[in-house]
Design an enzyme around this catalytic site. Structure first.
Site, PDB file in Angstrom:
ATOM      1  N   ARG A   1       0.939  -1.127  -0.035  1.00 23.66           N
ATOM      2  CA  ARG A   1       0.128   0.005  -0.003  1.00 23.66           C
ATOM      3  C   ARG A   1       1.042   1.352   0.101  1.00 23.66           C
ATOM      4  O   ARG A   1       2.053   0.876   0.125  1.00 23.66           O
ATOM      5  CB  ARG A   1      -0.877  -0.065   1.390  1.00 23.66           C
ATOM      6  CG  ARG A   1      -0.261  -0.161   2.499  1.00 23.66           C
ATOM      7  CD  ARG A   1      -0.773   0.471   3.640  1.00 23.66           C
ATOM      8  NE  ARG A   1      -0.495   1.976   3.577  1.00 23.66           N
ATOM      9  CZ  ARG A   1       0.431   2.396   4.048  1.00 23.66           C
ATOM     10  NH1 ARG A   1       1.603   1.706   4.136  1.00 23.66           N
ATOM     11  NH2 ARG A   1       0.729   3.525   3.792  1.00 23.66           N
ATOM     12  N   GLY A   2       0.303   2.330  -0.074  1.00 22.13           N
ATOM     13  CA  GLY A   2       1.051   3.569  -0.308  1.00 22.13           C
ATOM     14  C   GLY A   2       1.085   3.997  -1.688  1.00 22.13           C
ATOM     15  O   GLY A   2       1.296   3.324  -2.687  1.00 22.13           O
ATOM     16  N   ALA A   3       0.809   5.184  -2.059  1.00 20.88           N
ATOM     17  CA  ALA A   3       0.574   5.792  -3.400  1.00 20.88           C
ATOM     18  C   ALA A   3       1.679   5.241  -4.305  1.00 20.88           C
ATOM     19  O   ALA A   3       1.705   4.593  -5.385  1.00 20.88           O
ATOM     20  CB  ALA A   3       0.157   7.327  -3.436  1.00 20.88           C
TER      21      ALA A   3
ATOM     22  N   ARG B   1      -7.678  -0.811  -6.596  1.00 21.56           N
ATOM     23  CA  ARG B   1      -8.106   0.135  -5.456  1.00 21.56           C
ATOM     24  C   ARG B   1      -8.515   1.399  -6.217  1.00 21.56           C
ATOM     25  O   ARG B   1      -7.421   1.991  -6.851  1.00 21.56           O
ATOM     26  CB  ARG B   1      -7.012   0.483  -4.494  1.00 21.56           C
ATOM     27  CG  ARG B   1      -6.865  -0.927  -3.496  1.00 21.56           C
ATOM     28  CD  ARG B   1      -5.817  -0.391  -2.339  1.00 21.56           C
ATOM     29  NE  ARG B   1      -6.758   0.244  -1.369  1.00 21.56           N
ATOM     30  CZ  ARG B   1      -6.035   0.869  -0.375  1.00 21.56           C
ATOM     31  NH1 ARG B   1      -4.846   0.815  -0.034  1.00 21.56           N
ATOM     32  NH2 ARG B   1      -6.741   1.744   0.538  1.00 21.56           N
TER      33      ARG B   1
ATOM     34  N   GLN C   1      -2.071   1.690  10.558  1.00 23.35           N
ATOM     35  CA  GLN C   1      -0.851   2.031   9.741  1.00 23.35           C
ATOM     36  C   GLN C   1      -0.182   2.906  10.441  1.00 23.35           C
ATOM     37  O   GLN C   1       1.350   2.630  10.615  1.00 23.35           O
ATOM     38  CB  GLN C   1      -1.178   2.518   8.562  1.00 23.35           C
ATOM     39  CG  GLN C   1      -1.932   1.660   7.504  1.00 23.35           C
ATOM     40  CD  GLN C   1      -3.392   1.828   7.680  1.00 23.35           C
ATOM     41  OE1 GLN C   1      -3.890   2.292   8.670  1.00 23.35           O
ATOM     42  NE2 GLN C   1      -3.860   1.426   6.539  1.00 23.35           N
TER      43      GLN C   1
ATOM     44  N   ASP D   1      -3.061  10.399  -1.376  1.00 25.07           N
ATOM     45  CA  ASP D   1      -3.288   9.286  -2.333  1.00 25.07           C
ATOM     46  C   ASP D   1      -3.676   9.884  -3.713  1.00 25.07           C
ATOM     47  O   ASP D   1      -3.513   9.282  -4.956  1.00 25.07           O
ATOM     48  CB  ASP D   1      -4.142   8.305  -1.925  1.00 25.07           C
ATOM     49  CG  ASP D   1      -3.767   7.461  -0.884  1.00 25.07           C
ATOM     50  OD1 ASP D   1      -3.295   6.501  -1.162  1.00 25.07           O
ATOM     51  OD2 ASP D   1      -3.710   7.912   0.427  1.00 25.07           O
TER      52      ASP D   1
ATOM     53  N   ASN E   1      -6.742  11.755   1.128  1.00 25.93           N
ATOM     54  CA  ASN E   1      -5.561  10.775   1.831  1.00 25.93           C
ATOM     55  C   ASN E   1      -6.321  10.041   3.028  1.00 25.93           C
ATOM     56  O   ASN E   1      -7.582  10.014   3.038  1.00 25.93           O
ATOM     57  CB  ASN E   1      -4.605  11.741   2.465  1.00 25.93           C
ATOM     58  CG  ASN E   1      -3.386  11.051   3.253  1.00 25.93           C
ATOM     59  OD1 ASN E   1      -2.773  10.294   2.392  1.00 25.93           O
ATOM     60  ND2 ASN E   1      -3.255  11.311   4.253  1.00 25.93           N
ATOM     61  N   LYS E   2      -5.499   9.173   3.832  1.00 21.58           N
ATOM     62  CA  LYS E   2      -6.305   8.432   4.593  1.00 21.58           C
ATOM     63  C   LYS E   2      -7.285   8.865   5.326  1.00 21.58           C
ATOM     64  O   LYS E   2      -7.096  10.208   6.047  1.00 21.58           O
ATOM     65  CB  LYS E   2      -5.206   7.793   5.382  1.00 21.58           C
ATOM     66  CG  LYS E   2      -5.333   6.611   6.711  1.00 21.58           C
ATOM     67  CD  LYS E   2      -6.015   5.438   5.908  1.00 21.58           C
ATOM     68  CE  LYS E   2      -6.526   4.440   7.041  1.00 21.58           C
ATOM     69  NZ  LYS E   2      -7.018   3.379   6.059  1.00 21.58           N
TER      70      LYS E   2
END
Length: 321
Positions: A45-47, A83, A186, A227, A237-238
């Site tokens: 995960r992570g852009a 995603r 996270q 993201d 973002n998250k």
């Protein structure tokens, strides 16, 4: 420094982020289905890392389905949509797919280029971001970060956490608060793990404590990733990012977003056009129903600056991506 994601001997290798911090586990992914499962389970995960995953995923598809155009096209579409909120995944897959007419090796070469560009971008963001933090906050700021933006979210170094690491390297950091980032933690699991490995003093706080800690004067700036960054400067973002942005505005401290140019999406006018992924109730509770949006939208008027690998965009001065 270990790479979060790479191509090794014909397969994609990733650090399984779902196993951390208890175990540093490496997964080898040989098929598109295995890669998609890893993406959707947040093993990777992570852009920036997802952009690399998109490129390597198309390289896998080219090797498996090279003689079946219909199956190959379907595999690429599945990778792009694994995603929906983060722009890097689809962008990386699309970029590698352009090379499909030239064969699997050309696709793999392009995927390597995406990987290498993200590594270079991380170092550039670390330098630009550290310079900006010192300019805005002074010599030894206390920072709050949200979710995970270190090497685990990129390939090496990271985005916002890369800036934190650079400040630490310069001896210009007083401390870090990592919000735990519910529901999958996270921040508490991954960011804390990375900060500990770097020898950076830090504390973990529940998500809702962030704005109060800012109001109490314990935070000099908020620094986090994205993201997707829309054309007007809205930041996707998250979930929890918006709350921290409101807290930073109320406290009168900078709210800084660090993400590579590959995360800037000029084709999306604002956050209103972005599909926000819902992760389902199971991640939140086993009792009753729940709503579990994985991301939120932080309006551009709450953002002080956006740092990419090429520039600093002073949103607070009216600049746009």
């Amino acid at each position: 420094m270990m790479r979060t994601i790479d191509w090794v001997n014909g397969a994609v290798e990733i650090i399984d982020q779902t196993a951390l911090p208890g175990e540093l586990r490496i997964l080898r992914l040989h098929t598109v289905g295995e890669l998609i499962a890893a993406i959707q389970s947040l093993a990777v995960r992570g852009a920036p890392a997802l952009g690399v995953a998109g490129g390597f995923g198309v390289a896998l598809a080219a090797r498996v389905h090279g003689d079946d155009p219909a199956a190959l096209a379907l595999a690429v579409r599945k990778i792009e949509s694994a995603r929906p909120t983060a722009v890097n995944l689809a962008r990386g897959a699309q970029r590698a797919a352009v090379l499909l007419p030239h064969g699997p090796e050309a696709v793999l070469t392009e995927a390597f280029a995406i990987r290498d560009e993200e590594i270079v971008a991380s170092q550039a963001m670390a330098t630009l971001g550290a310079d900006l933090v010192v300019e805005l906050c002074g010599a030894r700021p206390r920072l709050l970060t949200h979710c995970n933006t270190g090497g685990l979210a990129a390939v090496t170094i990271g985005t916002a956490l890369g800036v934190v690491g650079e400040l630490h390297r310069r001896d210009r950091l007083a401390g870090v608060i990592a919000s735990e980032t519910r529901p999958l933690l996270q921040g508490a699991r991954l960011t804390s793990w990375e900060l500990a490995r770097w020898g950076i003093e830090h504390r973990v706080a529940v998500d809702s404590a962030g704005p109060f800690l800012m109001a109490r004067g314990e935070v000099d700036a908020v620094i986090l990733g994205a993201d997707r960054i829309c054309a007007n400067g809205d930041v996707i973002n998250k979930i929890g990012t918006y709350s921290h942005a409101l807290g930073a505005q109320r406290a009168g401290i900078p709210f800084l977003v660090v993400a590579p140019e590959s995360t800037v999406d000029l084709d999306t006018p604002s956050g209103a056009q972005v599909e926000i992924e819902d992760r389902g109730a199971g991640e939140v509770t086993a009792f009753g129903d729940a709503v579990n949006p994985a991301f939120d939208i932080t309006p551009h008027d709450l953002v002080t600056a956006i740092v990419t690998d090429r520039r600093v965009i002073r949103v607070d001065r009216g600049e746009k991506p």
